[in-house]
Design a protein around this motif. Sequence first.
Motif, PDB file in Angstrom:
ATOM      1  N   LEU A 193     -22.533  13.275  44.447  1.00  0.00           N
ATOM      2  CA  LEU A 193     -23.127  13.315  45.682  1.00  0.00           C
ATOM      3  C   LEU A 193     -23.042  13.533  47.124  1.00  0.00           C
ATOM      4  N   ASN A 194     -23.982  15.324  46.608  1.00  0.00           N
ATOM      5  CA  ASN A 194     -24.681  16.006  47.312  1.00  0.00           C
ATOM      6  C   ASN A 194     -23.641  16.591  48.111  1.00  0.00           C
ATOM      7  N   GLU A 195     -22.465  16.825  47.325  1.00  0.00           N
ATOM      8  CA  GLU A 195     -21.199  17.861  47.482  1.00  0.00           C
ATOM      9  C   GLU A 195     -20.790  18.208  46.980  1.00  0.00           C
ATOM     10  N   PRO A 196     -21.127  19.767  47.319  1.00  0.00           N
ATOM     11  CA  PRO A 196     -19.962  21.021  46.025  1.00  0.00           C
ATOM     12  C   PRO A 196     -18.930  20.780  45.434  1.00  0.00           C
ATOM     13  N   VAL A 197     -17.855  20.381  44.065  1.00  0.00           N
ATOM     14  CA  VAL A 197     -17.158  19.782  44.248  1.00  0.00           C
ATOM     15  C   VAL A 197     -16.435  20.967  42.631  1.00  0.00           C
ATOM     16  N   VAL A 198     -15.826  21.664  42.977  1.00  0.00           N
ATOM     17  CA  VAL A 198     -15.193  22.678  41.763  1.00  0.00           C
ATOM     18  C   VAL A 198     -13.771  22.067  41.618  1.00  0.00           C
ATOM     19  N   LEU A 199     -13.657  22.430  40.228  1.00  0.00           N
ATOM     20  CA  LEU A 199     -12.699  21.376  39.395  1.00  0.00           C
ATOM     21  C   LEU A 199     -12.006  22.030  38.219  1.00  0.00           C
ATOM     22  N   TYR A 200     -10.966  22.329  38.281  1.00  0.00           N
ATOM     23  CA  TYR A 200      -9.706  23.353  37.577  1.00  0.00           C
ATOM     24  C   TYR A 200      -8.170  22.437  36.970  1.00  0.00           C
ATOM     25  N   ARG A 201      -7.566  23.146  35.669  1.00  0.00           N
ATOM     26  CA  ARG A 201      -6.744  22.819  35.358  1.00  0.00           C
ATOM     27  C   ARG A 201      -5.323  23.425  36.115  1.00  0.00           C
ATOM     28  N   ARG A 202      -4.698  22.784  36.833  1.00  0.00           N
ATOM     29  CA  ARG A 202      -3.615  23.336  36.879  1.00  0.00           C
ATOM     30  C   ARG A 202      -2.318  23.946  35.409  1.00  0.00           C
ATOM     31  N   GLU A 203      -1.516  24.472  36.121  1.00  0.00           N
ATOM     32  CA  GLU A 203      -0.921  25.348  34.620  1.00  0.00           C
ATOM     33  C   GLU A 203      -0.562  24.605  33.673  1.00  0.00           C
ATOM     34  N   ASP A 204       0.248  23.096  34.518  1.00  0.00           N
ATOM     35  CA  ASP A 204       0.624  21.936  33.271  1.00  0.00           C
ATOM     36  C   ASP A 204      -0.923  21.070  32.520  1.00  0.00           C
ATOM     37  N   GLY A 205      -1.520  21.575  33.027  1.00  0.00           N
ATOM     38  CA  GLY A 205      -3.227  21.107  32.513  1.00  0.00           C
ATOM     39  C   GLY A 205      -3.763  19.727  33.883  1.00  0.00           C
ATOM     40  N   SER A 206      -3.145  19.265  34.135  1.00  0.00           N
ATOM     41  CA  SER A 206      -3.437  18.680  35.216  1.00  0.00           C
ATOM     42  C   SER A 206      -5.092  19.329  36.182  1.00  0.00           C
ATOM     43  N   PRO A 207      -5.635  17.808  36.570  1.00  0.00           N
ATOM     44  CA  PRO A 207      -7.010  18.821  36.721  1.00  0.00           C
ATOM     45  C   PRO A 207      -7.023  18.556  38.601  1.00  0.00           C
ATOM     46  N   VAL A 208      -7.537  19.513  39.320  1.00  0.00           N
ATOM     47  CA  VAL A 208      -7.938  19.350  40.162  1.00  0.00           C
ATOM     48  C   VAL A 208      -9.560  19.779  40.895  1.00  0.00           C
ATOM     49  N   ALA A 209      -9.522  18.551  42.159  1.00  0.00           N
ATOM     50  CA  ALA A 209     -10.673  18.533  42.084  1.00  0.00           C
ATOM     51  C   ALA A 209     -10.515  18.885  43.944  1.00  0.00           C
ATOM     52  N   LEU A 210     -11.279  20.056  44.466  1.00  0.00           N
ATOM     53  CA  LEU A 210     -11.422  20.456  45.272  1.00  0.00           C
ATOM     54  C   LEU A 210     -12.902  20.817  45.874  1.00  0.00           C
ATOM     55  N   GLU A 211     -12.951  20.635  47.477  1.00  0.00           N
ATOM     56  CA  GLU A 211     -14.410  21.473  48.364  1.00  0.00           C
ATOM     57  C   GLU A 211     -14.645  22.534  47.553  1.00  0.00           C
TER      58      GLU A 211
END
Lengths: 338, 338, 338
Positions: free
Chosen positions: A26-44
């Motif tokens: 959606l025209n925005e830069p997004v970074v994705l990664y997983r926490r140590e417990d495996g759950s995902p994170v999505a940040l600008e």
Amino acid sequence: MFLRNCWYVAAESREVSRQPFGRVLLNEPVVLYRREDGSPVALEDRCCHRRAPLHLGTLIGDRLRCGYHGFTFDTSGTCVAIPGQDKVAAGIGVRSYPVAERHRYVWVWFGEKEKADPTLIPDFSYNDDPAWAAVGACLHVEANYLLLVENLIDLSHVPFVHSSTIGSAEDTNPKLKTERGEGFVRVTRDAPGISTPPSMRALGFAPVVDQSKIITFKPASNIWIDIPTKDAAPVAGRNEPMQRRVMILNAITPETERSCHYFWVNARDFDLGDTERSAFFLKTVTQAFNEDKNILEAQQKNIELDPKAPTLNVNADWGGVQAVRMMDGLITAETARA
Amino acid sequence: MFLRNCWYVAAESREVSRQPFGRVLLNEPVVLYRREDGSPVALEDRCCHRRAPLHLGTLIGDRLRCGYHGFTFDTSGTCVAIPGQDKVAAGIGVRSYPVAERHRYVWVWFGEKEKADPTLIPDFSYNDDPAWAAVGACLHVEANYLLLVENLIDLSHVPFVHSSTIGSAEDTNPKLKTERGEGFVRVTRDAPGISTPPSMRALGFAPVVDQSKIITFKPASNIWIDIPTKDAAPVAGRNEPMQRRVMILNAITPETERSCHYFWVNARDFDLGDTERSAFFLKTVTQAFNEDKNILEAQQKNIELDPKAPTLNVNADWGGVQAVRMMDGLITAETARA
Amino acid sequence: MFLRNCWYVAAESREVSRQPFGRVLLNEPVVLYRREDGSPVALEDRCCHRRAPLHLGTLIGDRLRCGYHGFTFDTSGTCVAIPGQDKVAAGIGVRSYPVAERHRYVWVWFGEKEKADPTLIPDFSYNDDPAWAAVGACLHVEANYLLLVENLIDLSHVPFVHSSTIGSAEDTNPKLKTERGEGFVRVTRDAPGISTPPSMRALGFAPVVDQSKIITFKPASNIWIDIPTKDAAPVAGRNEPMQRRVMILNAITPETERSCHYFWVNARDFDLGDTERSAFFLKTVTQAFNEDKNILEAQQKNIELDPKAPTLNVNADWGGVQAVRMMDGLITAETARA
């Protein structure tokens, strides 16, 4: 202008790991990664300091440290450390996105956070239902996402685009049933007695089959295609007609106004543990969807050459037109509220 | 908008020869070549006739003949011959630029000619001082030149971007001294007792060193980084602590608003005749500055995706902010005068 | 803005076949193919339905079926079939272009259909006259078509651009005669006693020749270059001076404002059946015209860097300037009428 208050697939689950991964959505830069417990994170994916992409950074536990000057963000996007400073002023940070993992996808919500209800995530359960075997991939398409939405709702292209892969050249005269309901558009195509598509021939079907396609669209850009197929002629040594069901799930996430990420799944209710069969579907459907990509990108180029050139709607476009109208209405309403 | 009344590096001396060489600088096409006596010439790289680049042409003695229709220009840019015509009307020609060669660079002045005082050329003498051994190169960077200026003034990025090459991951908490003087900005970073950067380890330093970086910026985009390094722990068999000084010179010349030419030099005051040492520094610093290029180009892409996304200034940015303000002031004043 | 009421070369005859072929001409997508009887068809390469390029489609007899949803068009562009519908409403279709095949080219008319008089097709008969042997090709050039028109009318570039292929470095001082008539511009260049161009030396000419070039421009962008060459010095064992005539035909069709298709032919009135000679001319002239392409594309880049940078006209430009003025007048008149 994109619809924001909805869940979009940001990545296949397997794409998201402890190695931060950047994607424009959606025209925005997004970074994705997983926490140590495996759950995902999505940040600008843009540091609040100097706008470097955070996906070039490093994970420190659950926190993401920018690869440029070491600004460190927790999973809420709050800046928790600035090298060379004892304190970080309140309110410094990057945007965080509501995120959820379901059906082997990581979903992101771009709208108002308080509305990000995970029960609104489209039901793509065929992708991880043990009663189904699923293969899929993500295809980058240099075309506006609505071109792909129209492509998937109006399957009258199948006999022309895919007759050497997943379609039958004879499937040009189906019985069409169309329906617009609360929050969905559905098109049902019944094609009795068509020559068996190449991909189905490989499964051992008779040379002629009855095939239906029940296509359901739900905003923003999720499409389920349910495809039951059945022998339409007797096969020597077979007492009962063979019948098989394939379900194609499609989630399309805009990258920019002129490109999108196409996440697709081919799920089947047969030969579940058969890895050769899975490889076959992955290969054949990849080939088929690259046939679409080829057309869609050529269509996009033609549109850019003369954006005002008209289009024409015919019967088969009913579903696509309804979907685009539904989207227009939702975007207009959302914009008016904001 | 670029500052014009100042000297910019147009090329390394070795890049300029009897083979005309074209480069875009400050959005202008410039052709560089040497007279028969070896002295450099800088002309507009666009024939006044049909706008063909003159660098595709041929030298006839000290004159440059356009490779398209043979218009010939002397070193002042005056057109002295037009094939098929006996005379050339007065006033025909291309722009010539004040040019000077110093410190193994060819410098060009884009502003008012009468102000082109060679004594204003930045002192990059470390590049050809016999007391120093220097290596360097020109790197093309797809980013606005001020992003690179900020990068070089705020070395708080070093432990994050360069910890595998020229930086120490521990160098995150230096004593900072900052200074803005008449025509310069200076930042001094003292980092006592940090783990020795890989590039310094290779020189035989102790595992821990005291390292300072004295960074001096002068407009338009020249940065000197003086880096004295010294053993911080005893080394067996070494009576006195090893100390070495490296000086990094940086000259950045805008190509367009979104790209620049980055000329860098790594000079050292030790192992002067050691060609292996020179090769080591060339390789290591090239690798390090490509780490910067990688970040800067990603930063530029993020900026172009949303030019209005905010930035944030923290302590470490003081120097960069002062430099950008100094530039803004100079450009505004220059524009107002013109 | 392009002149529309004229014939443009759309393709070499050999490029057009039963496999639909797409090309952008005058900013419009055009698809070319042959009927079963071999005659050419030119249609809008953009389906009226969803704007997919028709060249991705399939020929069904003389009809073109879109490769996306199977809309089928007859050679007039009328839509004659829509899969899934019994009838096609009147008036549905794509644009068809008047088309004609002559002189081994397929010509297309972009203006008012009723004016598309085939007798207006430029006389490129040297390309298929049995008294001549012709070779040629189509070169894609990333430059505005008028830059190429100027290039071909003002051959004062030949000694500078082509002295290693088809030109003589000495050919800088010809006798020029210029003429503007009703619908044409003509420049005659007589160059007596010049060193023989490499391409002519290979034919066995004396080391010095008399060579003329009679250049005729006709709108929109057709240029004939008649080149008679004759020994200017005796050759041992040769009673009569060798003389040969080469005719270079040039048709330039705009693709966009910044690119064009360059169709060229090299015809000769000697060694007609000599395939080695033909291969030699094809190779040498291809090499020469790539020398032009190199300059023209560099010129275009310089123009885009600063579109306002001035140009200068000298004697040799008379022809080119007249041609551009003629075009300006025609385009203005055509626009005013429309």
